[in-house]
Design an enzyme around this catalytic site. Structure first.
Site, PDB file in Angstrom:
ATOM      1  N   ASP A 276       0.850  -1.193   0.000  1.00  0.00           N
ATOM      2  CA  ASP A 276       0.000   0.000   0.000  1.00  0.00           C
ATOM      3  C   ASP A 276       0.888   1.245   0.000  1.00  0.00           C
ATOM      4  OD1 ASP A 276      -2.909   1.090   0.584  1.00  0.00           O
ATOM      5  OD2 ASP A 276      -1.538   2.202   1.899  1.00  0.00           O
ATOM      6  N   ASN A 284      -2.861  12.686  -3.373  1.00  0.00           N
ATOM      7  CA  ASN A 284      -3.856  13.000  -4.398  1.00  0.00           C
ATOM      8  C   ASN A 284      -4.491  14.366  -4.155  1.00  0.00           C
ATOM      9  OD1 ASN A 284      -4.067  11.283  -6.549  1.00  0.00           O
ATOM     10  ND2 ASN A 284      -5.608   9.951  -5.636  1.00  0.00           N
ATOM     11  N   HIS A 289      -5.335  14.271  -9.029  1.00  0.00           N
ATOM     12  CA  HIS A 289      -5.484  12.859  -9.419  1.00  0.00           C
ATOM     13  C   HIS A 289      -4.553  12.461 -10.557  1.00  0.00           C
ATOM     14  CE1 HIS A 289      -8.827  11.819  -6.777  1.00  0.00           C
ATOM     15  NE2 HIS A 289      -9.334  13.021  -7.015  1.00  0.00           N
ATOM     16  N   ASP A 293      -2.047   9.355 -10.453  1.00  0.00           N
ATOM     17  CA  ASP A 293      -1.938   8.270 -11.432  1.00  0.00           C
ATOM     18  C   ASP A 293      -0.483   8.079 -11.870  1.00  0.00           C
ATOM     19  OD1 ASP A 293      -4.632   7.862 -11.302  1.00  0.00           O
ATOM     20  OD2 ASP A 293      -5.102   8.935 -13.169  1.00  0.00           O
ATOM     21  N   GLU A 319      -4.639   2.285  -4.487  1.00  0.00           N
ATOM     22  CA  GLU A 319      -3.185   2.470  -4.389  1.00  0.00           C
ATOM     23  C   GLU A 319      -2.491   1.217  -3.867  1.00  0.00           C
ATOM     24  OE1 GLU A 319      -4.857   4.041  -0.441  1.00  0.00           O
ATOM     25  OE2 GLU A 319      -5.489   3.860  -2.537  1.00  0.00           O
TER      26      GLU A 319
END
Length: 410
Positions: A276, A284, A289, A293, A319
């Site tokens: 994680d 984010n 965002h 990514d 994630e």
């Protein structure tokens, strides 16, 4: 009407399928394909053609002798057995040698077809030569023409070679007839006409048969190419259905299938790592965002670069990533998890010219402690939450013992 560029033999950009369709859509007398398609045709047919020719010549040698004996006994009143035996033995030996040493071993299409032509000419010209070398009746001369008819009807020479065979055989036969002074002009005309009648219709049949054979090949090639294209498209679709579009790693579906296969095979030495990205929601919110990514993509590349070829890296969701390790002990799985944690920690994440560093928390579960994929995933998930609750940027083993940044037990 087919455009000129499609028919052009030197157009390398035209696919085999397009060339095949172009050939099927037109009717032409000359039996040839564009160079690329012609090469493919000869290559695809080479092995079958070689077997076919050897089989034909073996059978034909037996018929050559047997039918020759029958015809001699039925149609010749004064048989020269010495000449006949010389014809049979000489032709049979020559054709047998060519069949065994050339047709069986050569990979060249030209050599193979030339050898077949030579075999046919030897048998046909031997009959003409032996008949010419002795006093002969019209019956003898008719019998001498029959091998040419057999060759054109049954030996399946390709048309250019069949044409050469017919031309050479007809010229030799006509010469032997016209030089035989014991025949009247009307008999000579009859025999030459008889030979022409044997050769010309048979040549038309050879042309028609090869043309039909080539068209059958084109239909088969088109079907093969279409099936191959469909298989490639299906493979691509299958790969896409198993791939996470953002990170280009395996997706959850692929992970589930690999886990099921792993347990079905009865393999106990393995481990599952759940990874994680720490505080990813805050990342984010702060950078957007799109930056998130890009961050996941680069973390995935970092993880993949430190795994073995047989290990599976998958995006587990959001994630989170999962790594399926095969053929590892508990200590090896823990060591691999620590290497991955350290690699991500120092890996520079580049986004729009800026560099960042992120960390990951990793939960480790070993397969010899769990019997089914579901419990293995649950155990790795429990270990992951333990690592996060302990302060993140750590690895935790499913036995609830945790490993810190140094990789040792706390």
């Amino acid at each position: 009407m087919i455009p000129r560029r499609i028919r052009h033999p030197s157009a390398p950009s035209i696919s085999l399928a397009a060339q095949a369709e172009a050939e099927l859509s037109q009717s032409k007398i000359w039996l040839s394909f564009p160079p690329t398609l012609e090469s493919r045709y000869k290559l695809d047919r080479a092995e079958e053609r070689s077997r076919e020719q050897r089989a034909f010549f073996r059978i034909s040698l037996l018929l050559y002798v047997a039918i020759g004996v029958i015809m001699k006994l039925a149609g010749v009143t004064h048989i020269s057995w010495s000449g006949y035996l010389f014809q049979m033995a000489g032709a049979t030996a020559a054709v047998s040698l060519l069949t065994y040493y050339v047709l069986k071993t050569t990979t060249s299409d030209v050599v193979r077809e030339t050898a077949s032509l030579a075999c046919c000419l030897i048998a046909s010209l031997a009959a003409i030569l032996v008949t010419y070398s002795k006093p002969a009746t019209i019956q003898d001369l008719i019998i001498a023409a029959l091998p040419a008819n057999y060759v054109l009807m049954f030996m399946r020479l390709r048309f250019p070679f069949a044409f050469i065979f017919a031309l050479v055989t007809f010229a030799s036969y006509a010469t032997s007839v016209l030089l035989r002074l014991t025949l009247t002009p009307s008999e000579q005309t009859f025999l030459v006409t008889f030979m022409a009648i044997i050769c010309l219709p048979a040549l038309v049949g050879v042309h028609s048969l090869e043309k039909a054979s080539r068209r059958v090949y084109l239909h088969g090639l088109l079907q093969h190419l279409r099936l191959k294209q469909m298989a490639a498209e299906n493979s691509t679709l299958s790969k896409l259905s198993m791939t996470d579009p953002l990170t280009q790693t395996a997706n959850r579906r692929r992970l589930d299938e690999e886990l099921s296969a792993f347990f079905a095979a009865g393999r106990l030495r393995g481990a599952l790592l759940l990874i994680d990205v720490d505080r990813f929601k805050s990342f984010n919110d702060k950078y957007g965002h799109q930056a998130g990514d890009m961050c996941l993509q680069q973390v995935a590349r970092c993880l993949a670069s430190h795994l073995r070829r047989r290990d599976l890296l998958a995006r587990f969701g959001g994630e989170e990533f999962a790594v399926l390790l095969t053929d590892v002990t508990t200590s090896e799985a823990v060591s691999m998890a620590e290497r991955l944690r350290m690699a991500v920690e120092v890996y520079p994440i580049e986004i729009k010219g800026e560099r960042f560093n992120v960390t990951v928390s990793i939960g480790v579960a070993v397969s010899d402690m769990h019997g089914i994929p579901k419990t293995l995933i649950e155990s790795a998930d429990v270990a992951l939450y333990a690592a996060k609750n302990a302060g993140r940027n750590q690895i935790s083993f499913s036995s609830e013992k945790r490993f810190g940044q140094t990789g040792f037990f706390d």
